[in-house]
Design a protein around this motif. Structure first.
Motif, PDB file in Angstrom:
ATOM      1  N   UNK A 105       0.816  -1.220   0.000  1.00  0.00           N
ATOM      2  CA  UNK A 105       0.000   0.000   0.000  1.00  0.00           C
ATOM      3  C   UNK A 105       0.852   1.273   0.000  1.00  0.00           C
ATOM      4  N   UNK A 106       1.926   1.276   0.793  1.00  0.00           N
ATOM      5  CA  UNK A 106       2.700   2.506   0.997  1.00  0.00           C
ATOM      6  C   UNK A 106       3.833   2.701  -0.001  1.00  0.00           C
ATOM      7  N   UNK A 107       4.319   1.617  -0.594  1.00  0.00           N
ATOM      8  CA  UNK A 107       5.484   1.702  -1.479  1.00  0.00           C
ATOM      9  C   UNK A 107       5.307   0.824  -2.720  1.00  0.00           C
ATOM     10  N   UNK A 108       4.137   0.904  -3.340  1.00  0.00           N
ATOM     11  CA  UNK A 108       3.836   0.034  -4.484  1.00  0.00           C
ATOM     12  C   UNK A 108       4.893   0.107  -5.587  1.00  0.00           C
ATOM     13  N   UNK A 109       5.362   1.304  -5.986  1.00  0.00           N
ATOM     14  CA  UNK A 109       6.390   1.325  -7.042  1.00  0.00           C
ATOM     15  C   UNK A 109       7.641   0.525  -6.665  1.00  0.00           C
TER      16      UNK A 109
END
Length: 122
Positions: A105-109
């Motif tokens: 959720x917070x660091x998808x890339x």
């Protein structure tokens, strides 16, 4: 010598279907990125069984297993069990990578880049 079946064992079918119907929020979110060959043209399967394990995501072309870990994985006993599972899968010729649910959720890339970085390891 007869080759042992390690993928999609019939005895795990009902468990795979149940897990597919009840994805965690993190699994559902990542699945939107991986389904229908949306990510780098690779085909991913969710809740695929290999050996006696049901893995969260699997890409056959890359022999890549992706596991998402929630709170239940954040204790020594679970981590030891996960390490044993990963080692078994690696000994069968698969690459296993793990991400915490929160990362999806917070660091998808970064998660997607981590997956992409494993392509071509075979």
């Amino acid at each position: 010598m007869k080759k042992r079946k390690i993928h999609s064992k019939k005895e795990l079918e009902k468990y795979r279907k149940a897990l597919r119907s009840n994805l965690t929020p993190a699994e559902a979110f990542l699945w939107k990125q991986l389904s229908a060959r949306k990510f780098e043209g690779r085909k991913f399967q969710r809740q695929h069984s290999i050996h006696n394990y049901i893995v969260d995501f699997y890409c056959a072309k890359e022999k890549l297993v992706i596991e998402l870990d929630g709170q239940v994985h954040m204790n020594p006993a679970a981590q030891e069990k996960d390490a044993k599972r990963d080692k078994t899968l690696e000994n069968l010729g698969f690459k296993v990578i793990r991400f915490e649910n929160k990362m999806v959720f917070d660091q998808l890339p970064s998660v997607l880049q981590g997956i992409k970085d494993c392509f071509g390891w075979v």
